[in-house]
Motif scaffolding. Structure first.
Motif, short mmCIF file in Angstrom:
data_model
loop_
_atom_site.label_atom_id
_atom_site.label_comp_id
_atom_site.label_asym_id
_atom_site.label_seq_id
_atom_site.Cartn_x
_atom_site.Cartn_y
_atom_site.Cartn_z
N LEU B 187 0.80 -1.21 0.00
CA LEU B 187 0.00 0.00 0.00
C LEU B 187 0.84 1.26 0.00
CD1 LEU B 187 -2.39 -1.23 2.81
CD2 LEU B 187 -2.84 -1.24 0.36
N ASP B 188 2.16 1.14 0.17
CA ASP B 188 2.92 2.35 0.47
C ASP B 188 4.32 2.41 -0.09
OD1 ASP B 188 3.94 0.33 1.99
OD2 ASP B 188 3.34 1.17 3.92
N ALA B 189 4.77 1.36 -0.78
CA ALA B 189 6.11 1.38 -1.38
C ALA B 189 5.96 1.57 -2.89
CB ALA B 189 6.86 0.09 -1.08
N TYR B 190 6.39 2.74 -3.38
CA TYR B 190 6.20 3.10 -4.80
C TYR B 190 7.48 2.81 -5.58
CZ TYR B 190 1.87 5.35 -3.37
OH TYR B 190 0.61 5.58 -2.87
N TYR B 191 7.31 2.35 -6.83
CA TYR B 191 8.42 1.87 -7.65
C TYR B 191 8.37 2.48 -9.05
CZ TYR B 191 9.53 -1.80 -4.28
OH TYR B 191 9.91 -2.46 -3.15
N ARG B 192 9.57 2.75 -9.61
CA ARG B 192 9.67 3.01 -11.05
C ARG B 192 10.13 1.72 -11.70
NH1 ARG B 192 14.69 5.67 -9.67
NH2 ARG B 192 13.70 7.71 -9.52
N ALA B 193 9.93 1.60 -13.00
CA ALA B 193 10.24 0.33 -13.66
C ALA B 193 11.08 0.56 -14.91
CB ALA B 193 8.97 -0.42 -14.01
N GLU B 194 11.83 -0.48 -15.26
CA GLU B 194 12.76 -0.42 -16.38
C GLU B 194 12.60 -1.69 -17.19
OE1 GLU B 194 17.65 -0.57 -16.78
OE2 GLU B 194 16.66 -0.91 -14.87
N LYS B 195 12.48 -1.57 -18.49
CA LYS B 195 12.22 -2.74 -19.32
C LYS B 195 13.44 -3.65 -19.39
CE LYS B 195 10.98 -2.38 -23.77
NZ LYS B 195 10.02 -2.30 -24.89
N VAL B 196 13.24 -4.96 -19.21
CA VAL B 196 14.35 -5.90 -19.35
C VAL B 196 14.22 -6.75 -20.61
CG1 VAL B 196 14.86 -6.04 -16.89
CG2 VAL B 196 13.24 -7.66 -17.86
N ALA B 197 13.01 -6.94 -21.11
CA ALA B 197 12.85 -7.75 -22.32
C ALA B 197 11.51 -7.49 -22.98
CB ALA B 197 12.96 -9.24 -21.98
N GLN B 198 11.56 -7.43 -24.31
CA GLN B 198 10.33 -7.39 -25.09
C GLN B 198 10.27 -8.72 -25.83
OE1 GLN B 198 8.20 -4.40 -25.84
NE2 GLN B 198 6.88 -6.03 -26.64
N MET B 199 9.35 -9.59 -25.41
CA MET B 199 9.32 -10.94 -25.96
C MET B 199 8.45 -10.99 -27.22
SD MET B 199 11.29 -12.56 -23.93
CE MET B 199 10.98 -14.28 -24.37
N GLU B 200 8.76 -11.94 -28.08
CA GLU B 200 7.90 -12.21 -29.23
C GLU B 200 6.69 -13.02 -28.79
OE1 GLU B 200 9.36 -14.02 -32.67
OE2 GLU B 200 10.85 -12.48 -33.08
N TYR B 201 5.65 -13.01 -29.61
CA TYR B 201 4.48 -13.86 -29.38
C TYR B 201 4.95 -15.32 -29.34
CZ TYR B 201 -0.29 -15.55 -29.95
OH TYR B 201 -1.51 -16.16 -29.76
N ALA B 202 4.59 -16.04 -28.27
CA ALA B 202 5.10 -17.41 -28.09
C ALA B 202 4.31 -18.41 -28.93
CB ALA B 202 5.03 -17.80 -26.61
N ARG B 203 5.03 -19.33 -29.58
CA ARG B 203 4.39 -20.40 -30.34
C ARG B 203 5.00 -21.74 -29.91
NH1 ARG B 203 1.65 -17.77 -34.28
NH2 ARG B 203 2.44 -15.71 -34.76
N PRO B 204 4.16 -22.81 -29.91
CA PRO B 204 4.63 -24.10 -29.40
C PRO B 204 5.87 -24.62 -30.12
CG PRO B 204 2.26 -24.18 -29.70
CD PRO B 204 2.73 -22.87 -30.29
N GLU B 205 5.97 -24.39 -31.44
CA GLU B 205 7.00 -25.06 -32.23
C GLU B 205 8.35 -24.35 -32.23
OE1 GLU B 205 4.25 -23.69 -33.30
OE2 GLU B 205 4.72 -22.32 -34.95
N ARG B 206 8.44 -23.22 -31.54
CA ARG B 206 9.76 -22.58 -31.56
C ARG B 206 10.17 -22.07 -30.20
NH1 ARG B 206 7.63 -17.30 -34.79
NH2 ARG B 206 7.13 -16.18 -32.90
#
Lengths: 210, 210
Positions: B187-206
């Motif tokens: 309720l009280d600890a505020y955070y900024r965020a930093e991107k670590v990964a932009q993933m591709e759409y996941a598919r079973p065969e790859r």
């Protein structure tokens, strides 16, 4: 310069654009792996970004299942077995975690497909993710059908928490950044987080302070 | 060393400890200011960490209201007027935003008390927070009573989005970190965020890839 987007604008843009827009427009979310097991014993794992806190006494959480227009293994397994797990995702298991969002058939365990290990305890029958660091075991409580778009909110009670020995502060706070826990924006952009302020409990008669 | 906390452990610890534990145990969450106006015209603003995405077509969000054992101004205003706003919180308005969580009486506007400015548009009757950068106007759709602890899930449809001209990518993605949007733990600890990964759409065969 501030720009306004109307409901008509939202409904008339190309569907992929609309999905990205509405999935990302609320900003940062939590992201978790939800583990279940089917009535045939096949383990299942999926990524969810909709876990919400309902209350501490009893300890209740909820999350959203998409419409049952196609089989939703997580939903059917929870209804069949009554238990599920919620597992934090950290950077070292990010690729495996994201891979569980691929559309595997009902006989395939996303644990095996993604290279993650099911973990069981004496008190909880649904599989935890061994490689995760903060893991919650829940018992199914109730469900709500959202009439506006046929999504379902599932409510569960926390019956077990697995975490590193030193994970909690003396006051009971978890500091997820110390364990590498990630957040997400939309469905595919993963984020680490850094604390900017710890605020005091706010009272009307005084100024806010850290 | 992994430690296990049982439901009995959770229910037997001191209430403050339990509240901290269950509020922080799921990790990072979004955090938003929800703006409403009462039937008497008093504007209201509160901090919420439970906004979830329900669907893009139509664009639906939901959030959780605590039990109505005391007056919940946000809930009563939405039921009386049919509209509310969801506003991102950034670092420059963090103190003001947090102050709106103080328990003000029904005649006091949290906008005034916290030093934030109501903003209206021609198409949306509930107040936005002028100082926020990403603002959503919603129309009330439906509510669900969670029997297990008397909390309420309110569902709303996005009817307007206000944001900086250049806020969206060509594919419709919002990058909240570019606008200083914050997240929260508990309720009280505020955070900024930093991107670590932009993933591709996941598919079973790859294999998963960024």
């Amino acid at each position: 310069m501030e720009k306004s987007i109307s409901l008509e604008d939202i409904l008339s843009v190309e569907p992929f654009y609309r999905r990205h827009l509405i999935n990302t427009i609320t900003g940062f979310k939590g992201v978790h792996l939800i583990g279940t097991v089917s009535h045939r014993g096949t383990t299942n794992l999926g990524v969810f970004n909709s876990v919400v806190h309902l209350g501490a006494t009893p300890p209740l959480l909820a999350f959203i299942i998409r419409p049952l227009t196609v089989p939703r293994h997580t939903y059917h397994n929870i209804k069949a077995r009554g238990y599920f797990t919620i597992n934090h995702i950290h950077e070292e298991i990010l690729k495996q975690a994201h891979q569980t969002s691929a559309n595997y058939d009902v006989k395939t365990s996303e644990f095996e497909a993604a290279g993650l290990t099911p973990q069981y305890t004496d008190t909880h029958p649904a599989p935890y993710v061994r490689e995760s660091r903060i893991k919650l075991g829940l018992e199914y409580v109730e469900e709500h059908h959202i009439r506006a778009n046929d999504t379902i909110m599932l409510v569960g009670k926390i019956v077990e928490i697995l975490l590193p020995e030193e994970a909690l502060t003396v006051n009971g706070h978890l500091r997820p950044e110390r364990w590498g826990s990630l957040g997400v924006v939309g469905l595919d952009a993963y984020y680490r987080a850094e604390k900017v302020a710890q605020m005091e409990y706010a009272r009307p008669e005084r100024q806010p302070s850290e």
